[in-house]
Design a protein around this motif. Structure first.
Motif, short mmCIF file in Angstrom:
data_model
loop_
_atom_site.label_atom_id
_atom_site.label_comp_id
_atom_site.label_asym_id
_atom_site.label_seq_id
_atom_site.Cartn_x
_atom_site.Cartn_y
_atom_site.Cartn_z
N UNK A 211 0.92 -1.24 -0.06
CA UNK A 211 -0.18 0.10 -0.17
C UNK A 211 0.83 1.06 -0.03
N UNK A 212 0.17 2.32 -0.61
CA UNK A 212 1.03 3.61 -0.10
C UNK A 212 0.75 4.09 1.18
N UNK A 213 1.83 3.94 2.10
CA UNK A 213 1.51 3.97 3.31
C UNK A 213 1.12 5.24 3.87
N UNK A 214 1.53 6.26 3.37
CA UNK A 214 1.13 7.63 3.92
C UNK A 214 -0.12 8.27 3.18
N UNK A 215 -0.88 7.38 2.29
CA UNK A 215 -2.12 7.94 1.67
C UNK A 215 -3.11 7.17 2.64
N UNK A 216 -4.24 7.91 2.70
CA UNK A 216 -5.47 7.14 3.13
C UNK A 216 -5.99 5.90 2.35
N UNK A 217 -6.73 5.16 3.08
CA UNK A 217 -7.16 3.87 2.38
C UNK A 217 -8.16 4.35 1.19
N UNK A 218 -8.82 5.32 1.04
CA UNK A 218 -9.67 5.81 -0.07
C UNK A 218 -8.50 6.33 -1.08
N UNK A 219 -7.64 7.05 -0.86
CA UNK A 219 -6.60 7.55 -1.89
C UNK A 219 -5.98 6.55 -2.14
N UNK A 220 -5.56 5.44 -1.47
CA UNK A 220 -4.89 4.15 -2.13
C UNK A 220 -6.03 3.30 -3.21
N UNK A 221 -7.29 3.36 -2.98
CA UNK A 221 -7.93 2.64 -3.64
C UNK A 221 -8.24 3.57 -5.06
N UNK A 222 -8.17 4.79 -4.99
CA UNK A 222 -8.54 5.65 -6.17
C UNK A 222 -7.21 5.31 -7.20
N UNK A 223 -6.16 5.35 -6.54
CA UNK A 223 -5.08 5.12 -7.34
C UNK A 223 -5.14 4.01 -8.48
N UNK B 120 -7.96 3.37 -10.10
CA UNK B 120 -8.55 3.75 -11.16
C UNK B 120 -7.94 4.65 -12.05
N UNK B 121 -6.62 5.19 -11.70
CA UNK B 121 -6.24 6.16 -12.60
C UNK B 121 -5.48 5.71 -13.81
N UNK B 122 -5.17 4.22 -13.86
CA UNK B 122 -4.43 3.88 -15.03
C UNK B 122 -5.51 3.57 -16.05
N UNK B 123 -6.88 3.52 -15.74
CA UNK B 123 -7.62 3.17 -16.78
C UNK B 123 -8.41 4.58 -17.03
N UNK B 124 -7.85 5.80 -16.81
CA UNK B 124 -8.63 7.09 -16.91
C UNK B 124 -10.22 7.04 -16.60
N UNK B 125 -10.38 6.76 -15.34
CA UNK B 125 -11.73 6.71 -14.87
C UNK B 125 -12.31 8.09 -14.51
N UNK B 126 -13.46 8.16 -14.98
CA UNK B 126 -14.14 9.45 -14.44
C UNK B 126 -14.38 9.41 -13.02
N UNK B 127 -14.94 10.67 -12.55
CA UNK B 127 -15.41 10.74 -11.43
C UNK B 127 -16.44 9.84 -10.83
N UNK B 128 -17.25 9.87 -11.66
CA UNK B 128 -18.63 8.85 -11.52
C UNK B 128 -18.22 7.49 -11.28
N UNK B 129 -17.39 7.17 -12.34
CA UNK B 129 -16.79 5.60 -12.31
C UNK B 129 -16.24 5.27 -11.12
N UNK B 130 -15.32 6.52 -10.68
CA UNK B 130 -14.50 5.88 -9.47
C UNK B 130 -15.38 6.15 -8.23
N UNK B 131 -16.29 6.63 -8.05
CA UNK B 131 -17.58 6.63 -6.99
C UNK B 131 -18.28 5.39 -7.10
N UNK B 132 -18.43 4.85 -8.12
CA UNK B 132 -19.13 3.60 -8.20
C UNK B 132 -18.06 2.54 -7.90
N UNK B 133 -16.94 2.64 -8.39
CA UNK B 133 -15.97 1.45 -7.67
C UNK B 133 -15.58 1.61 -6.84
N UNK B 134 -15.49 2.80 -5.83
CA UNK B 134 -15.37 2.71 -4.30
C UNK B 134 -16.72 2.11 -3.58
#
Length: 258
Positions: A97-109, A111-125
């Motif tokens: 994990x990225x130790x200094x990031x929050x759990x949610x920030x880790x999860x969001x990383x 989705x970055x590689x697939x260029x997800x939009x904000x709504x897609x990220x929220x659904x994924x979370x």
């Protein structure tokens, strides 16, 4: 379209062009299947998964023979980032994990590689939090300060944010309490049953792996030496003794698996 999603044929790999870690490993994962890769320490499980995920070069490793195909395409020389975008997503050994990031920030990383939009990220979370309610309760916590089980769930959740078709997990039970291991494997089984997610799981804990897998492949000394339906291998009391370094088994329990 072939029902085989991942095919590894006669894989051989070394480290530093000299140390042979895998000499002849063959693995197949069908669509919607859970396959367990079993073996004692040093059997070649991690090297096989690193080769499948194109991560060997980062460990000074090299594929020296064999072929790896994903979804019918030869990916033996494809970069790791391209594999992730194509749906083959690894979860490395050691709860990275990225130790200094929050759990949610880790999860969001994830989705970055697939260029997800904000709504897609929220659904994924939302999907990850439904699968692992503990992460929802600790989503604002710094990941490095959470428990080992929560860090493993975070690592798996981050991979799921990449929308994998094949999830490749290396020793997900390592260092975790039995109840946590049970919860993680049940969550993975749920994903497999409800979404058809294919999984390749390397495990030294053969007991839990064989309960949740459809098929299993046993490695010994860098070679695949046995394979079969998990329910059949579960009945073989000699498996742990012969291949996983366990206690001796009764002599009558060495029947072959079809």
């Amino acid at each position: 379209m072939s029902d085989v999603l991942l095919s590894v044929e006669h894989l051989a790999a070394t480290y530093d062009q000299a140390i042979c870690a895998v000499s002849d490993v063959s693995v197949a994962v069908k669509r919607g299947e859970i396959v367990a890769l079993l073996g004692a320490n040093g059997a070649g499980k991690s090297t096989t998964l690193q080769a499948v995920s194109a991560l060997l070069p980062a460990r000074r490793g090299q594929i020296t023979a064999g072929r790896i195909a994903f979804d019918g395409r030869d990916v033996t020389s494809v970069a790791a980032a391209e594999l992730v975008r194509g749906g083959l997503v690894p979860v490395l050994e050691g709860r990275h994990c990225f130790a200094s990031l929050t759990v949610e920030e880790n999860l969001i990383t994830g989705a970055i590689g697939r260029d997800a939009r904000r709504g897609d990220i929220r659904d994924g979370l939302d999907r990850v939090y439904a699968l692992f309610p503990q992460l929802a309760r600790h989503c604002r916590s710094v990941a490095g300060l959470t428990s080992g089980g929560e860090q493993q769930m975070t690592a798996i959740g981050r991979a799921l944010m990449s929308r994998p078709r094949l999830l490749v997990l290396d020793e997900p039970s390592m260092g975790l309490a039995p109840l946590v291991v049970e919860a993680i494997f049940r969550a993975l089984k749920t994903l497999n049953a409800e979404q058809g997610l294919s999984l390749l799981v390397a495990e030294q804990n053969s007991t839990v792996a064989l309960r949740f897998a459809d098929r299993a492949i046993v490695l010994e000394g860098g070679r695949s030496v046995l394979s079969g339906p998990a329910r059949e291998l579960r009945r073989r009391a000699d498996i742990k003794h012969l291949y996983l370094g366990g206690a001796a088994a009764p002599a009558h329990s060495t029947q072959a698996v079809a």
